[in-house]
Design a protein around this motif. Structure first.
Motif, mmCIF file in Angstrom:
data_model
loop_
_atom_site.group_PDB
_atom_site.id
_atom_site.type_symbol
_atom_site.label_atom_id
_atom_site.label_comp_id
_atom_site.label_asym_id
_atom_site.label_seq_id
_atom_site.Cartn_x
_atom_site.Cartn_y
_atom_site.Cartn_z
ATOM 1 N N ILE A 39 52.383 40.109 52.526
ATOM 2 C CA ILE A 39 51.580 41.789 53.095
ATOM 3 C C ILE A 39 50.386 41.724 53.272
ATOM 4 N N LYS A 40 49.144 42.768 53.602
ATOM 5 C CA LYS A 40 48.566 42.818 53.731
ATOM 6 C C LYS A 40 47.484 42.253 53.149
ATOM 7 N N ASN A 41 45.874 42.174 53.341
ATOM 8 C CA ASN A 41 44.519 41.907 52.307
ATOM 9 C C ASN A 41 44.827 43.306 51.560
ATOM 10 N N ALA A 42 44.712 44.134 52.050
ATOM 11 C CA ALA A 42 43.880 45.271 51.866
ATOM 12 C C ALA A 42 44.989 45.724 50.506
ATOM 13 N N ALA A 43 46.019 45.139 50.540
ATOM 14 C CA ALA A 43 47.036 45.275 49.839
ATOM 15 C C ALA A 43 46.774 45.045 48.752
ATOM 16 N N VAL A 44 46.349 43.256 48.390
ATOM 17 C CA VAL A 44 45.267 42.642 47.363
ATOM 18 C C VAL A 44 44.264 43.346 46.525
ATOM 19 N N HIS A 45 43.871 44.557 47.262
ATOM 20 C CA HIS A 45 42.495 45.281 47.569
ATOM 21 C C HIS A 45 42.736 46.299 46.433
ATOM 22 N N TYR A 46 44.313 46.595 47.246
ATOM 23 C CA TYR A 46 44.942 48.214 46.628
ATOM 24 C C TYR A 46 45.148 47.627 44.816
ATOM 25 N N HIS A 47 45.584 46.401 44.709
ATOM 26 C CA HIS A 47 46.235 46.266 43.349
ATOM 27 C C HIS A 47 44.674 45.817 42.388
ATOM 28 N N PHE A 48 43.323 44.846 42.942
ATOM 29 C CA PHE A 48 41.877 44.251 42.671
ATOM 30 C C PHE A 48 41.683 44.880 43.212
ATOM 31 N N PRO A 49 40.222 45.594 43.428
ATOM 32 C CA PRO A 49 39.477 45.991 43.905
ATOM 33 C C PRO A 49 38.946 44.285 44.444
ATOM 34 N N GLY A 50 38.024 43.775 43.983
ATOM 35 C CA GLY A 50 37.288 42.587 44.173
ATOM 36 C C GLY A 50 38.161 41.479 42.766
ATOM 37 N N LYS A 51 37.521 40.696 44.090
ATOM 38 C CA LYS A 51 38.035 38.901 42.804
ATOM 39 C C LYS A 51 38.100 38.856 42.155
ATOM 40 N N GLU A 52 36.829 39.450 41.223
ATOM 41 C CA GLU A 52 36.326 39.185 39.989
ATOM 42 C C GLU A 52 37.525 40.102 38.399
ATOM 43 N N ASP A 53 38.026 40.861 39.464
ATOM 44 C CA ASP A 53 38.922 42.043 39.140
ATOM 45 C C ASP A 53 40.357 41.323 38.719
ATOM 46 N N LEU A 54 40.756 40.643 39.586
ATOM 47 C CA LEU A 54 41.420 39.858 40.115
ATOM 48 C C LEU A 54 41.784 38.508 38.963
ATOM 49 N N LEU A 55 40.280 38.559 39.128
ATOM 50 C CA LEU A 55 40.086 37.059 37.701
ATOM 51 C C LEU A 55 40.430 37.180 36.589
ATOM 52 N N ALA A 56 40.120 38.128 35.357
ATOM 53 C CA ALA A 56 39.486 39.490 35.168
ATOM 54 C C ALA A 56 40.824 40.030 34.663
ATOM 55 N N GLY A 57 42.144 40.250 35.508
ATOM 56 C CA GLY A 57 43.689 40.772 34.988
ATOM 57 C C GLY A 57 44.002 39.551 34.512
ATOM 58 N N ILE A 58 44.003 38.219 35.015
ATOM 59 C CA ILE A 58 44.171 36.913 34.768
ATOM 60 C C ILE A 58 44.211 36.488 33.941
ATOM 61 N N ILE A 59 42.720 36.416 32.896
ATOM 62 C CA ILE A 59 42.461 36.111 32.039
ATOM 63 C C ILE A 59 42.695 37.018 30.824
#
Lengths: 190, 190
Positions: free
Chosen positions: A39-59
């Motif tokens: 997928i495109k990197n913008a798709a990742v940003h769609y689900h998790f706007p920032g990298k910290e949101d991704l980490l927060a989601g994982i935790i």
DNA sequence: AAAATTACTTACCAGTTAGTAAGTATTGTA
DNA sequence: TACAATACTTACTAACTGGTAAGTAATTTT
């Protein structure tokens, strides 16, 4: 391309977790994730706007899972040894996969994390320590486990052995990790 | 600007070590170092062409220091408890400074490291484990220390407690780390 | 059937990354 | 005094970083 109930978000969380456990939080990028998932990197940003949101989601996922595990440990029918083994097994699985403990991995980068993530990480750590503490306390009360330290200290000793043990094993070999686990159980179980 | 015997190289090594112990290897850049030392990033590259050369240099310093420490432990006049305390003190100092163990920090990023660094890191780890193993063995023989595990396993248990302990302490507080150290000594010392 | 929502892609960007080639000032050496 | 050698600076680059704004296609809701 559509509004079907997506599994992309779950796939990103899964892959992000894997990257943290394999390379570390500051060593992977959104590009790594988007390439792997085609997928495109913008798709990742769609689900998790920032990298910290991704980490927060994982935790958050981890907090949820450990709450479930802690709840299942509420069942008084399960022996303390069995509960301990369930915890150890999780780390053994990591070890076999050449991965390390997520908490241990993120701890290294602690000072680079935003406050929102620091708070969640602290919550997760206290959740795990508290869960293990409870297992140890009950096990001792029932005469199934033995240790001279306080349950709090013993839970920290146990978890630091496991978390740092899998990191060591990645370098010095899995035999060392197996020896650590055997020693921990022999020492604790009456 | 000159050919005087430079202390810049030492300063870079010192600062690099500090960054790894504070933020992690993949979380600092040559720009961070050059800014702090008020030099240009090309000056850092002059002393260490690549970032891996810097890390290799830092690990080499550690190998040298631990070889010296191991050599000083050769003195049979020093009590085993005192040697243990010397090791623990190093980690206590880290803890007070809000830093973590260099080995523990770099271990997280292990899979992102070039082979030359992996080799050095393995050497450093085996050096430290071997040194502690020897202290434990001798201490037990002299009746100063007690433990049921093999010296190899006990050294791994001890060092994983210390390394992961300082990481925990950065999050849950230094009291926890102090409790860990007290417990380790009480358990080991006859 | 129209409107809104979801789950993306396309196309872009400013800042940072590690890294380099060429020049310069200072010092030690022949 | 010429000549290296050392320890840098200046000036640059290609690749990558996390991140965004605008467009689009499929689905769901009204």
């Amino acid at each position: 391309m559509a509004a079907r109930p997506t599994d992309t978000k779950e796939a990103i969380l899964r892959l992000g977790t894997e990257f943290i456990q394999t390379y570390g939080y500051n060593a992977f990028s959104y590009a790594d994730i988007s390439k792997e998932l085609h997928i495109k990197n913008a798709a990742v940003h769609y689900h998790f706007p920032g990298k910290e949101d991704l980490l927060a989601g994982i935790i958050d996922q981890y907090i949820h899972r450990y709450r479930e595990l802690a709840k299942s440990f509420g069942n008084p029918g399960i022996a303390a040894k069995q509960k301990l083994q369930a915890i150890i097994s999780r780390y053994s699985l990591l070890c076999e996969q050449g991965k390390i403990c997520l908490i241990g991995s993120v701890c290294t980068d602690y000072n680079t994390l935003p406050e929102s993530v620091k708070t969640r990480l602290t919550e997760l750590i206290e959740l795990v320590l508290g869960m293990v503490e409870k297992v140890l306390k009950e096990g001792k009360k029932k005469g199934e486990l033995q240790f001279t330290e306080t349950a709090r200290v013993k839970s920290m000793l146990l978890m630091t052995n496991l978390a740092a043990g899998v990191q060591l094993a990645r370098i010095t070999g899995q035999k060392d990790y197996t020896a650590i686990c055997n020693s921990l159980l022999k020492q604790l179980v009456v």
